[in-house]
Design a protein around this motif. Sequence first.
Motif, PDB file in Angstrom:
ATOM      1  N   GLY A   1       3.642 -18.665  18.698  1.00 15.32           N
ATOM      2  CA  GLY A   1       3.560 -17.878  17.190  1.00 15.32           C
ATOM      3  C   GLY A   1       2.325 -17.943  16.631  1.00 15.32           C
ATOM      4  O   GLY A   1       1.746 -17.010  16.119  1.00 15.32           O
ATOM      5  N   SER A   2       1.565 -18.879  16.484  1.00 13.02           N
ATOM      6  CA  SER A   2       0.475 -19.319  16.314  1.00 13.02           C
ATOM      7  C   SER A   2      -0.911 -18.337  17.046  1.00 13.02           C
ATOM      8  O   SER A   2      -1.824 -17.800  16.400  1.00 13.02           O
ATOM      9  N   ILE A   3      -0.691 -18.472  18.232  1.00 12.45           N
ATOM     10  CA  ILE A   3      -1.495 -17.813  19.236  1.00 12.45           C
ATOM     11  C   ILE A   3      -1.573 -16.306  19.031  1.00 12.45           C
ATOM     12  O   ILE A   3      -2.300 -15.577  18.868  1.00 12.45           O
ATOM     13  N   ALA A   4      -0.172 -15.690  18.866  1.00  8.94           N
ATOM     14  CA  ALA A   4       0.147 -14.532  18.823  1.00  8.94           C
ATOM     15  C   ALA A   4      -0.225 -13.974  17.270  1.00  8.94           C
ATOM     16  O   ALA A   4      -1.032 -12.699  17.283  1.00  8.94           O
ATOM     17  N   GLU A   5      -0.143 -14.731  16.214  1.00  9.66           N
ATOM     18  CA  GLU A   5      -0.748 -14.385  15.012  1.00  9.66           C
ATOM     19  C   GLU A   5      -2.528 -14.270  15.207  1.00  9.66           C
ATOM     20  O   GLU A   5      -2.962 -13.287  14.627  1.00  9.66           O
ATOM     21  N   LEU A   6      -3.091 -15.316  15.711  1.00  8.45           N
ATOM     22  CA  LEU A   6      -4.616 -15.214  15.847  1.00  8.45           C
ATOM     23  C   LEU A   6      -4.955 -13.821  16.765  1.00  8.45           C
ATOM     24  O   LEU A   6      -5.783 -13.267  16.285  1.00  8.45           O
ATOM     25  N   PHE A   7      -4.115 -13.518  17.680  1.00  9.20           N
ATOM     26  CA  PHE A   7      -4.525 -12.622  18.662  1.00  9.20           C
ATOM     27  C   PHE A   7      -4.588 -11.310  17.875  1.00  9.20           C
ATOM     28  O   PHE A   7      -5.233 -10.340  17.757  1.00  9.20           O
ATOM     29  N   PHE A   8      -3.206 -11.081  17.001  1.00  5.40           N
ATOM     30  CA  PHE A   8      -3.228  -9.937  16.166  1.00  5.40           C
ATOM     31  C   PHE A   8      -4.267  -9.843  14.860  1.00  5.40           C
ATOM     32  O   PHE A   8      -4.740  -8.755  14.784  1.00  5.40           O
ATOM     33  N   TRP A   9      -4.533 -11.029  14.543  1.00  7.66           N
ATOM     34  CA  TRP A   9      -5.766 -11.049  13.352  1.00  7.66           C
ATOM     35  C   TRP A   9      -6.881 -10.353  14.151  1.00  7.66           C
ATOM     36  O   TRP A   9      -7.750  -9.641  13.441  1.00  7.66           O
ATOM     37  N   PHE A  10      -7.378 -11.014  15.372  1.00 11.27           N
ATOM     38  CA  PHE A  10      -8.434 -10.643  16.167  1.00 11.27           C
ATOM     39  C   PHE A  10      -8.565  -8.939  16.126  1.00 11.27           C
ATOM     40  O   PHE A  10      -9.499  -8.398  16.167  1.00 11.27           O
ATOM     41  N   VAL A  11      -7.472  -8.458  16.819  1.00 12.96           N
ATOM     42  CA  VAL A  11      -7.390  -7.155  17.069  1.00 12.96           C
ATOM     43  C   VAL A  11      -7.528  -6.468  15.855  1.00 12.96           C
ATOM     44  O   VAL A  11      -8.310  -5.354  15.856  1.00 12.96           O
ATOM     45  N   TRP A  12      -6.895  -6.716  14.733  1.00 13.29           N
ATOM     46  CA  TRP A  12      -6.949  -5.932  13.574  1.00 13.29           C
ATOM     47  C   TRP A  12      -8.168  -6.022  13.127  1.00 13.29           C
ATOM     48  O   TRP A  12      -8.866  -5.201  12.307  1.00 13.29           O
ATOM     49  N   GLU A  13      -8.752  -7.234  12.925  1.00  9.74           N
ATOM     50  CA  GLU A  13     -10.310  -7.464  12.327  1.00  9.74           C
ATOM     51  C   GLU A  13     -11.354  -6.651  12.968  1.00  9.74           C
ATOM     52  O   GLU A  13     -12.139  -6.246  12.132  1.00  9.74           O
ATOM     53  N   PHE A  14     -11.295  -6.742  14.065  1.00  8.08           N
ATOM     54  CA  PHE A  14     -12.557  -6.171  14.865  1.00  8.08           C
ATOM     55  C   PHE A  14     -12.120  -4.597  15.318  1.00  8.08           C
ATOM     56  O   PHE A  14     -13.128  -3.989  15.399  1.00  8.08           O
ATOM     57  N   LEU A  15     -11.222  -4.459  15.825  1.00  6.31           N
ATOM     58  CA  LEU A  15     -10.797  -2.871  16.334  1.00  6.31           C
ATOM     59  C   LEU A  15     -10.164  -2.003  15.346  1.00  6.31           C
ATOM     60  O   LEU A  15     -10.812  -0.857  15.175  1.00  6.31           O
ATOM     61  N   LEU A  16      -9.205  -2.459  14.850  1.00 10.60           N
ATOM     62  CA  LEU A  16      -8.343  -1.260  14.052  1.00 10.60           C
ATOM     63  C   LEU A  16      -8.977  -1.082  12.922  1.00 10.60           C
ATOM     64  O   LEU A  16      -9.343  -0.205  12.232  1.00 10.60           O
ATOM     65  N   SER A  17      -9.706  -2.033  12.121  1.00  9.95           N
ATOM     66  CA  SER A  17     -10.195  -1.900  10.860  1.00  9.95           C
ATOM     67  C   SER A  17     -11.537  -1.100  11.197  1.00  9.95           C
ATOM     68  O   SER A  17     -11.954  -0.098  10.361  1.00  9.95           O
ATOM     69  N   PHE A  18     -12.293  -1.178  12.168  1.00  7.26           N
ATOM     70  CA  PHE A  18     -13.653  -0.433  12.644  1.00  7.26           C
ATOM     71  C   PHE A  18     -13.154   0.924  12.680  1.00  7.26           C
ATOM     72  O   PHE A  18     -13.726   2.144  12.196  1.00  7.26           O
ATOM     73  N   ILE A  19     -12.209   1.089  13.468  1.00  4.67           N
ATOM     74  CA  ILE A  19     -11.339   2.406  13.843  1.00  4.67           C
ATOM     75  C   ILE A  19     -11.259   3.396  12.712  1.00  4.67           C
ATOM     76  O   ILE A  19     -11.486   4.427  12.519  1.00  4.67           O
ATOM     77  N   LEU A  20     -10.167   2.557  11.767  1.00  4.07           N
ATOM     78  CA  LEU A  20      -9.711   3.191  10.645  1.00  4.07           C
ATOM     79  C   LEU A  20     -10.768   3.608   9.818  1.00  4.07           C
ATOM     80  O   LEU A  20     -10.667   4.594   9.041  1.00  4.07           O
ATOM     81  N   TYR A  21     -11.660   2.540   9.391  1.00  2.00           N
ATOM     82  CA  TYR A  21     -12.944   3.094   8.605  1.00  2.00           C
ATOM     83  C   TYR A  21     -13.544   3.977   8.879  1.00  2.00           C
ATOM     84  O   TYR A  21     -14.069   5.044   8.226  1.00  2.00           O
TER      85      TYR A  21
END
Length: 82
Positions: free
Chosen positions: A4-24
């Motif tokens: 669960g911790s690894i999944a949360e870390l992976f989700f945070w990484f994807v959100w912070e670097f990919l999705l936030s850049f694309i959405l912005y």
Amino acid sequence: MLIGSIAELFFWFVWEFLLSFILYTTGAIVLRLITFGRVRKPLYFPSLFSNEKQLAKNDFFSAYVSGFFFYLILLALAIWLG
């Protein structure tokens, strides 16, 4: 627990670097097109994006929301036409 911790870390990484850049970036372009250039949010390279986002947190919110709603409307249109 560890998975669960690894999944949360992976989700945070994807959100912070990919999705936030694309959405912005999408939101900044949509705002510029809709307002005919009156609202000009700066476009950043991915390497500079994280640093600039931390410096001007409140300035980024409108572009994020615009990008999110653009993709939400695009998804709704695809579902409606499909």
